[in-house]
Design an enzyme around this catalytic site. Structure first.
Site, PDB file in Angstrom:
ATOM      1  N   ASP A   1      -3.454   4.277  -2.104  1.00  0.00           N
ATOM      2  CA  ASP A   1      -4.417   4.721  -1.077  1.00  0.00           C
ATOM      3  C   ASP A   1      -4.443   6.247  -1.030  1.00  0.00           C
ATOM      4  OD1 ASP A   1      -5.988   4.897   1.227  1.00  0.00           O
ATOM      5  OD2 ASP A   1      -4.352   4.354   2.580  1.00  0.00           O
TER       6      ASP A   1
ATOM      7  N   HIS B   1     -11.615  12.510  -3.265  1.00  0.00           N
ATOM      8  CA  HIS B   1     -12.892  13.112  -2.860  1.00  0.00           C
ATOM      9  C   HIS B   1     -12.974  14.488  -3.510  1.00  0.00           C
ATOM     10  CE1 HIS B   1     -15.622  14.682   0.654  1.00  0.00           C
ATOM     11  NE2 HIS B   1     -16.266  14.556  -0.486  1.00  0.00           N
ATOM     12  N   ASP B   2     -13.761  14.591  -4.588  1.00  0.00           N
ATOM     13  CA  ASP B   2     -13.878  15.862  -5.311  1.00  0.00           C
ATOM     14  C   ASP B   2     -15.132  15.766  -6.173  1.00  0.00           C
ATOM     15  OD1 ASP B   2     -13.248  18.302  -6.755  1.00  0.00           O
ATOM     16  OD2 ASP B   2     -11.143  17.973  -6.220  1.00  0.00           O
ATOM     17  N   ILE B   3     -15.328  16.688  -7.090  1.00  0.00           N
ATOM     18  CA  ILE B   3     -16.499  16.586  -7.959  1.00  0.00           C
ATOM     19  C   ILE B   3     -16.332  15.353  -8.870  1.00  0.00           C
ATOM     20  CG2 ILE B   3     -17.081  19.041  -7.887  1.00  0.00           C
ATOM     21  CD1 ILE B   3     -15.702  19.330 -10.612  1.00  0.00           C
ATOM     22  N   PRO B   4     -17.455  14.791  -9.337  1.00  0.00           N
ATOM     23  CA  PRO B   4     -17.383  13.525 -10.079  1.00  0.00           C
ATOM     24  C   PRO B   4     -16.377  13.533 -11.224  1.00  0.00           C
ATOM     25  CG  PRO B   4     -19.663  14.009  -9.548  1.00  0.00           C
ATOM     26  CD  PRO B   4     -18.867  15.210  -9.104  1.00  0.00           C
ATOM     27  N   ASN B   5     -16.358  14.592 -12.025  1.00  0.00           N
ATOM     28  CA  ASN B   5     -15.480  14.627 -13.192  1.00  0.00           C
ATOM     29  C   ASN B   5     -14.005  14.559 -12.787  1.00  0.00           C
ATOM     30  OD1 ASN B   5     -15.112  15.035 -16.083  1.00  0.00           O
ATOM     31  ND2 ASN B   5     -14.184  16.967 -15.446  1.00  0.00           N
ATOM     32  N   THR B   6     -13.657  15.264 -11.738  1.00  0.00           N
ATOM     33  CA  THR B   6     -12.259  15.293 -11.285  1.00  0.00           C
ATOM     34  C   THR B   6     -11.844  13.944 -10.711  1.00  0.00           C
ATOM     35  OG1 THR B   6     -12.507  17.629 -10.799  1.00  0.00           O
ATOM     36  CG2 THR B   6     -10.656  16.531  -9.752  1.00  0.00           C
TER      37      THR B   6
ATOM     38  N   LYS C   1      -7.472   8.073  -1.513  1.00  0.00           N
ATOM     39  CA  LYS C   1      -8.784   8.508  -0.995  1.00  0.00           C
ATOM     40  C   LYS C   1      -9.329   9.737  -1.713  1.00  0.00           C
ATOM     41  CE  LYS C   1      -7.664   6.961   3.734  1.00  0.00           C
ATOM     42  NZ  LYS C   1      -6.232   6.639   3.615  1.00  0.00           N
TER      43      LYS C   1
ATOM     44  N   THR D   1     -11.774   6.099  10.871  1.00  0.00           N
ATOM     45  CA  THR D   1     -11.809   5.548  12.235  1.00  0.00           C
ATOM     46  C   THR D   1     -11.383   6.587  13.278  1.00  0.00           C
ATOM     47  OG1 THR D   1      -9.676   4.553  11.726  1.00  0.00           O
ATOM     48  CG2 THR D   1     -11.582   3.094  11.728  1.00  0.00           C
TER      49      THR D   1
ATOM     50  N   LYS E   1       0.848  -1.209   0.000  1.00  0.00           N
ATOM     51  CA  LYS E   1       0.000   0.000   0.000  1.00  0.00           C
ATOM     52  C   LYS E   1       0.872   1.244   0.000  1.00  0.00           C
ATOM     53  CE  LYS E   1      -2.382   1.685   3.714  1.00  0.00           C
ATOM     54  NZ  LYS E   1      -2.250   3.148   3.745  1.00  0.00           N
TER      55      LYS E   1
ATOM     56  N   ARG F   1       3.367  -0.928  10.715  1.00  0.00           N
ATOM     57  CA  ARG F   1       4.512  -0.981  11.632  1.00  0.00           C
ATOM     58  C   ARG F   1       4.865  -2.345  12.217  1.00  0.00           C
ATOM     59  NH1 ARG F   1       2.019   4.042  14.580  1.00  0.00           N
ATOM     60  NH2 ARG F   1       0.234   2.877  13.775  1.00  0.00           N
TER      61      ARG F   1
HETATM   62  O1  C5P Z   1       1.300   0.802  11.130  1.00  0.00           O
HETATM   63  P1  C5P Z   1      -0.155   0.414  11.034  1.00  0.00           P
HETATM   64  O2  C5P Z   1      -0.367  -1.083  10.913  1.00  0.00           O
HETATM   65  O3  C5P Z   1      -0.983   1.037  12.110  1.00  0.00           O
HETATM   66  O4  C5P Z   1      -0.604   1.045   9.631  1.00  0.00           O
HETATM   67  C1  C5P Z   1      -1.919   1.002   9.207  1.00  0.00           C
HETATM   68  C2  C5P Z   1      -2.064   1.685   7.872  1.00  0.00           C
HETATM   69  O5  C5P Z   1      -3.440   1.758   7.556  1.00  0.00           O
HETATM   70  C3  C5P Z   1      -1.532   3.109   7.815  1.00  0.00           C
HETATM   71  O6  C5P Z   1      -1.071   3.326   6.478  1.00  0.00           O
HETATM   72  C4  C5P Z   1      -2.754   3.945   8.094  1.00  0.00           C
HETATM   73  O7  C5P Z   1      -2.692   5.210   7.489  1.00  0.00           O
HETATM   74  C5  C5P Z   1      -3.840   3.116   7.426  1.00  0.00           C
HETATM   75  N1  C5P Z   1      -5.179   3.322   7.959  1.00  0.00           N
HETATM   76  C6  C5P Z   1      -5.505   3.110   9.300  1.00  0.00           C
HETATM   77  N2  C5P Z   1      -6.782   3.308   9.734  1.00  0.00           N
HETATM   78  C7  C5P Z   1      -7.725   3.697   8.875  1.00  0.00           C
HETATM   79  C8  C5P Z   1      -7.427   3.900   7.531  1.00  0.00           C
HETATM   80  C9  C5P Z   1      -6.125   3.706   7.101  1.00  0.00           C
HETATM   81  O8  C5P Z   1      -4.650   2.740  10.093  1.00  0.00           O
HETATM   82  N3  C5P Z   1      -8.953   3.839   9.306  1.00  0.00           N
END
Ligand code: C5P
Length: 230
Positions: A59, A63-68, A61, A118, A32, A209
């Site tokens: 990754d 988030h903008d207007i549909p065309n963009t 993510k 989250t 990722k 990590r």
């Molecule tokens: O190091 P760790 O296992 O915590 O990394 C989790 C990865 O998942 C990171 O890249 C973090 O940005 C991503 N992430 C997250 N929680 C989310 C969405 C993405 O930990 N809700």
């Protein structure tokens, strides 16, 4: 069967990330690339990972207007990545435009949505004008993603069983916050082990990590793959 483990390459430079990736084989894991590494190392770096044979989850993510968003998804698909994502709060039209943009792409990436971050609790969500409980809002947005033709969502492991039951076997559930039994939680507050995630019906786990900072990353990868039944 290919690995259900996605390693979060949360490194600040391409050199650091490549040094980490060097001993890995594409059959062992997917990779990722998030904001930090993409901003630092750019699309060329993503291409390098793809050329090495890795399935890459970009990754970003959108988030903008549909065309963009549609144009951004098409550009991301051009890098040859395996998975991309958008924010479900961008709405049905935005998600449908993203889906549509990938229609003519050969081997299109899987397209998934972020529901409620989250980091958002009930109070934070209310302050943005959303009265629903976070869990209800997650289910609502996941359903919107499914009906807009998306392949799945990013969700917490705690939400996985509920979403699996609501959205069926084929909907992808991609879950961070995974910690092998006995490992350091770091700043993740509600964690699940790989075994629990598998039992909750998660499709892919995202682990950063506990692998990237381990003295022996290959051993941790092997253990997690075994726990995921791979
Ligand atoms: O190091 P760790 O296992 O915590 O990394 C989790 C990865 O998942 C990171 O890249 C973090 O940005 C991503 N992430 C997250 N929680 C989310 C969405 C993405 O930990 N809700």
């Amino acid at each position: 069967m290919s690995s259900r483990l996605i390693i979060a390459l949360d490194f600040g430079t391409a050199e650091q990330a490549l040094a980490f990736v060097e001993p890995l084989a594409p059959a062992q894991c997917k990779l990722k690339v998030g904001f930090e590494l993409f901003v630092a190392a750019g699309p060329e770096f993503v291409r390098q990972l793809v050329q090495r044979g890795f399935d890459v989850f970009l990754d970003l993510k959108f988030h903008d207007i549909p065309n963009t968003v549609a144009s951004a998804c098409k550009a991301a698909a051009g890098l040859g990545v395996w998975m991309i994502n958008v924010h479900a709060v961008g709405g049905a039209k935005m998600m449908a435009a993203a889906r549509e943009a990938l229609q003519d792409v050969a081997n299109p990436p899987k397209l998934i949505a972020v529901t409620v971050l989250t980091s958002m609790d009930k109070a934070q969500l209310q302050s943005t004008g959303v009265a629903a409980e976070p869990m209800q809002q997650v289910q609502h947005l996941a359903q919107l993603a499914a009906s807009s033709g998306l392949d799945g969502v990013v969700c917490s492991a705690q939400e996985a069983a509920m979403l699996r039951a609501a959205l069926g076997q084929d909907f992808l559930l991609v879950t961070p916050g995974i910690r092998p039994a006995g490992s350091d939680q770091g700043d993740q507050s509600r964690v699940m082990t790989p075994v629990q995630a598998r039992e909750a019906g998660v499709s892919y786990v995202v682990v950063g990590r506990p692998i990237t900072q381990a003295p022996n990353p290959l051993a941790v990868i092997a253990q997690i793959n075994a726990n995921l039944g791979f």
